[in-house]
Design an enzyme around this catalytic site. Sequence first.
Site, PDB file in Angstrom:
ATOM      1  N   ARG A 166      31.533  38.576 -16.674  1.00 20.37           N
ATOM      2  CA  ARG A 166      30.094  38.421 -16.904  1.00 20.37           C
ATOM      3  C   ARG A 166      29.492  37.263 -16.123  1.00 20.37           C
ATOM      4  O   ARG A 166      28.291  37.176 -15.932  1.00 20.37           O
ATOM      5  CB  ARG A 166      29.824  38.185 -18.397  1.00 20.37           C
ATOM      6  CG  ARG A 166      30.292  39.304 -19.285  1.00 20.37           C
ATOM      7  CD  ARG A 166      30.295  38.890 -20.733  1.00 20.37           C
ATOM      8  NE  ARG A 166      31.208  37.762 -20.910  1.00 20.37           N
ATOM      9  CZ  ARG A 166      31.098  36.845 -21.870  1.00 20.37           C
ATOM     10  NH1 ARG A 166      30.121  36.913 -22.755  1.00 20.37           N
ATOM     11  NH2 ARG A 166      31.971  35.869 -21.963  1.00 20.37           N
ATOM     12  N   GLU A 189      29.985  22.923 -19.156  1.00 16.47           N
ATOM     13  CA  GLU A 189      29.184  21.807 -19.651  1.00 16.47           C
ATOM     14  C   GLU A 189      28.952  20.882 -18.456  1.00 16.47           C
ATOM     15  O   GLU A 189      29.899  20.336 -17.906  1.00 16.47           O
ATOM     16  CB  GLU A 189      29.984  21.100 -20.744  1.00 16.47           C
ATOM     17  CG  GLU A 189      29.226  20.103 -21.545  1.00 16.47           C
ATOM     18  CD  GLU A 189      30.082  19.598 -22.706  1.00 16.47           C
ATOM     19  OE1 GLU A 189      30.935  18.712 -22.463  1.00 16.47           O
ATOM     20  OE2 GLU A 189      29.898  20.086 -23.831  1.00 16.47           O
ATOM     21  N   GLN A 213      15.407  11.028 -16.266  1.00 17.77           N
ATOM     22  CA  GLN A 213      14.678  12.022 -15.483  1.00 17.77           C
ATOM     23  C   GLN A 213      15.664  12.875 -14.699  1.00 17.77           C
ATOM     24  O   GLN A 213      16.675  12.376 -14.215  1.00 17.77           O
ATOM     25  CB  GLN A 213      13.739  11.297 -14.524  1.00 17.77           C
ATOM     26  CG  GLN A 213      12.857  12.181 -13.694  1.00 17.77           C
ATOM     27  CD  GLN A 213      11.858  11.358 -12.880  1.00 17.77           C
ATOM     28  OE1 GLN A 213      11.240  10.431 -13.400  1.00 17.77           O
ATOM     29  NE2 GLN A 213      11.712  11.694 -11.618  1.00 17.77           N
ATOM     30  N   ASP A 214      15.351  14.166 -14.561  1.00 17.74           N
ATOM     31  CA  ASP A 214      16.109  15.075 -13.705  1.00 17.74           C
ATOM     32  C   ASP A 214      15.227  15.454 -12.528  1.00 17.74           C
ATOM     33  O   ASP A 214      14.039  15.747 -12.706  1.00 17.74           O
ATOM     34  CB  ASP A 214      16.510  16.339 -14.454  1.00 17.74           C
ATOM     35  CG  ASP A 214      17.650  16.118 -15.432  1.00 17.74           C
ATOM     36  OD1 ASP A 214      18.205  15.014 -15.474  1.00 17.74           O
ATOM     37  OD2 ASP A 214      17.984  17.073 -16.162  1.00 17.74           O
ATOM     38  N   ASN A 215      15.806  15.467 -11.328  1.00 16.61           N
ATOM     39  CA  ASN A 215      15.085  15.820 -10.106  1.00 16.61           C
ATOM     40  C   ASN A 215      15.821  16.950  -9.393  1.00 16.61           C
ATOM     41  O   ASN A 215      17.032  17.106  -9.559  1.00 16.61           O
ATOM     42  CB  ASN A 215      14.988  14.613  -9.159  1.00 16.61           C
ATOM     43  CG  ASN A 215      14.241  13.459  -9.775  1.00 16.61           C
ATOM     44  OD1 ASN A 215      13.248  13.645 -10.461  1.00 16.61           O
ATOM     45  ND2 ASN A 215      14.723  12.253  -9.546  1.00 16.61           N
ATOM     46  N   ARG A 247      19.043  13.637   3.844  1.00 17.11           N
ATOM     47  CA  ARG A 247      18.160  12.805   3.019  1.00 17.11           C
ATOM     48  C   ARG A 247      18.921  11.529   2.693  1.00 17.11           C
ATOM     49  O   ARG A 247      19.946  11.562   2.041  1.00 17.11           O
ATOM     50  CB  ARG A 247      17.756  13.552   1.750  1.00 17.11           C
ATOM     51  CG  ARG A 247      16.949  14.818   2.030  1.00 17.11           C
ATOM     52  CD  ARG A 247      16.536  15.500   0.729  1.00 17.11           C
ATOM     53  NE  ARG A 247      15.881  16.769   0.964  1.00 17.11           N
ATOM     54  CZ  ARG A 247      14.568  16.951   1.043  1.00 17.11           C
ATOM     55  NH1 ARG A 247      13.753  15.928   0.915  1.00 17.11           N
ATOM     56  NH2 ARG A 247      14.069  18.152   1.247  1.00 17.11           N
ATOM     57  N   HIS A 293      19.241   6.163   0.694  1.00 17.49           N
ATOM     58  CA  HIS A 293      18.190   5.534  -0.111  1.00 17.49           C
ATOM     59  C   HIS A 293      18.747   4.674  -1.247  1.00 17.49           C
ATOM     60  O   HIS A 293      19.814   4.950  -1.775  1.00 17.49           O
ATOM     61  CB  HIS A 293      17.295   6.605  -0.746  1.00 17.49           C
ATOM     62  CG  HIS A 293      16.697   7.547   0.239  1.00 17.49           C
ATOM     63  ND1 HIS A 293      16.498   8.878  -0.031  1.00 17.49           N
ATOM     64  CD2 HIS A 293      16.234   7.355   1.501  1.00 17.49           C
ATOM     65  CE1 HIS A 293      15.948   9.473   1.013  1.00 17.49           C
ATOM     66  NE2 HIS A 293      15.775   8.563   1.961  1.00 17.49           N
ATOM     67  N   LYS A 349      22.542   7.303 -10.239  1.00 14.15           N
ATOM     68  CA  LYS A 349      22.286   8.736 -10.109  1.00 14.15           C
ATOM     69  C   LYS A 349      23.549   9.517 -10.446  1.00 14.15           C
ATOM     70  O   LYS A 349      24.659   9.089 -10.124  1.00 14.15           O
ATOM     71  CB  LYS A 349      21.886   9.087  -8.662  1.00 14.15           C
ATOM     72  CG  LYS A 349      20.623   8.419  -8.182  1.00 14.15           C
ATOM     73  CD  LYS A 349      20.357   8.765  -6.727  1.00 14.15           C
ATOM     74  CE  LYS A 349      19.106   8.064  -6.227  1.00 14.15           C
ATOM     75  NZ  LYS A 349      18.879   8.320  -4.800  1.00 14.15           N
ATOM     76  N   HIS A 368      22.385   5.924  -1.287  1.00 11.88           N
ATOM     77  CA  HIS A 368      22.823   7.302  -1.466  1.00 11.88           C
ATOM     78  C   HIS A 368      22.141   8.222  -0.464  1.00 11.88           C
ATOM     79  O   HIS A 368      20.970   8.048  -0.139  1.00 11.88           O
ATOM     80  CB  HIS A 368      22.490   7.773  -2.892  1.00 11.88           C
ATOM     81  CG  HIS A 368      22.724   9.230  -3.087  1.00 11.88           C
ATOM     82  ND1 HIS A 368      21.697  10.149  -3.081  1.00 11.88           N
ATOM     83  CD2 HIS A 368      23.869   9.930  -3.248  1.00 11.88           C
ATOM     84  CE1 HIS A 368      22.211  11.352  -3.252  1.00 11.88           C
ATOM     85  NE2 HIS A 368      23.520  11.254  -3.352  1.00 11.88           N
ATOM     86  N   TYR A 423      19.710  16.015  -9.505  1.00 10.25           N
ATOM     87  CA  TYR A 423      20.277  14.732  -9.913  1.00 10.25           C
ATOM     88  C   TYR A 423      19.502  14.121 -11.062  1.00 10.25           C
ATOM     89  O   TYR A 423      18.306  14.320 -11.216  1.00 10.25           O
ATOM     90  CB  TYR A 423      20.361  13.762  -8.737  1.00 10.25           C
ATOM     91  CG  TYR A 423      19.069  13.464  -8.019  1.00 10.25           C
ATOM     92  CD1 TYR A 423      18.394  12.266  -8.224  1.00 10.25           C
ATOM     93  CD2 TYR A 423      18.540  14.367  -7.103  1.00 10.25           C
ATOM     94  CE1 TYR A 423      17.220  11.977  -7.551  1.00 10.25           C
ATOM     95  CE2 TYR A 423      17.368  14.084  -6.419  1.00 10.25           C
ATOM     96  CZ  TYR A 423      16.716  12.887  -6.653  1.00 10.25           C
ATOM     97  OH  TYR A 423      15.545  12.607  -5.987  1.00 10.25           O
ATOM     98  N   LYS A 476      10.137   8.978   7.079  1.00  8.31           N
ATOM     99  CA  LYS A 476      10.599   7.837   6.286  1.00  8.31           C
ATOM    100  C   LYS A 476      12.047   7.480   6.660  1.00  8.31           C
ATOM    101  O   LYS A 476      12.371   6.318   6.895  1.00  8.31           O
ATOM    102  CB  LYS A 476      10.497   8.168   4.793  1.00  8.31           C
ATOM    103  CG  LYS A 476      11.157   7.169   3.873  1.00  8.31           C
ATOM    104  CD  LYS A 476      11.135   7.663   2.438  1.00  8.31           C
ATOM    105  CE  LYS A 476      12.183   7.006   1.601  1.00  8.31           C
ATOM    106  NZ  LYS A 476      12.235   7.514   0.234  1.00  8.31           N
ATOM    107  N   ASP A 477      12.914   8.501   6.705  1.00  4.26           N
ATOM    108  CA  ASP A 477      14.324   8.240   6.985  1.00  4.26           C
ATOM    109  C   ASP A 477      14.569   7.831   8.436  1.00  4.26           C
ATOM    110  O   ASP A 477      15.523   7.109   8.727  1.00  4.26           O
ATOM    111  CB  ASP A 477      15.171   9.453   6.609  1.00  4.26           C
ATOM    112  CG  ASP A 477      15.233   9.656   5.100  1.00  4.26           C
ATOM    113  OD1 ASP A 477      14.815   8.750   4.349  1.00  4.26           O
ATOM    114  OD2 ASP A 477      15.696  10.724   4.663  1.00  4.26           O
TER     115      ASP A 477
END
Length: 184
Positions: free
Chosen positions: A23, A28, A46-48, A58, A61, A71, A118, A131, A168-169
């Site tokens: 199925r 978890e 917070q979750d992003n 990316r 940072h 994170k 990161h 994350y 930015k990067d």
Amino acid sequence: MNFIKTEIPEVVIIEPKVFGDHRGYFFESFNQKQFEENVTETNFIQDNESKSSRGVLRGLHFQKPPFAQAKLVRCIKGKVLDVAVDIRVGSSTYGKYVSVELSEENKRQLFVPRGFAHGFIVLSEEAIFAYKVDNIYAPNHDSGIKWDDKELNIDWIIKKEDIQLSDKDLNLQWLKDIESPYKY
């Protein structure tokens, strides 16, 4: 869950126990009690989530105190190379990094503590990256290190000409030029 210490012990790989049959599967993805027993006490607030195509890089940072962030990262779809760089002045692993492949297949996660820069690069045609963070985003405290810093010498796997970066990067600093607010 299996908690795996890396070459930098504060950076931890987390492998879930996956239960699957005809199925689909179940696992978890986060358990506060197990996380605190095996990694550290934290309060994720917070979750992003981001979606990116192959070659998008990316990072690298970090946020400066008092808005430093830890994170817990994972790749829900596709495959990325995830990197955490120690920027804690006085640490025996200062300027060293851990890189790990995170994918929808291996379902691994990486804990990136405060005091680390990161970043990740997408290795598949596209990736959905998710994350948790333990502090709010504060643009005025945002900082980072150039992805191609020769002092770090990170192998991003993808050819340089195929890497896609934000403005930015492109304008981040070299490690030697940042004044790290993190002391070990």
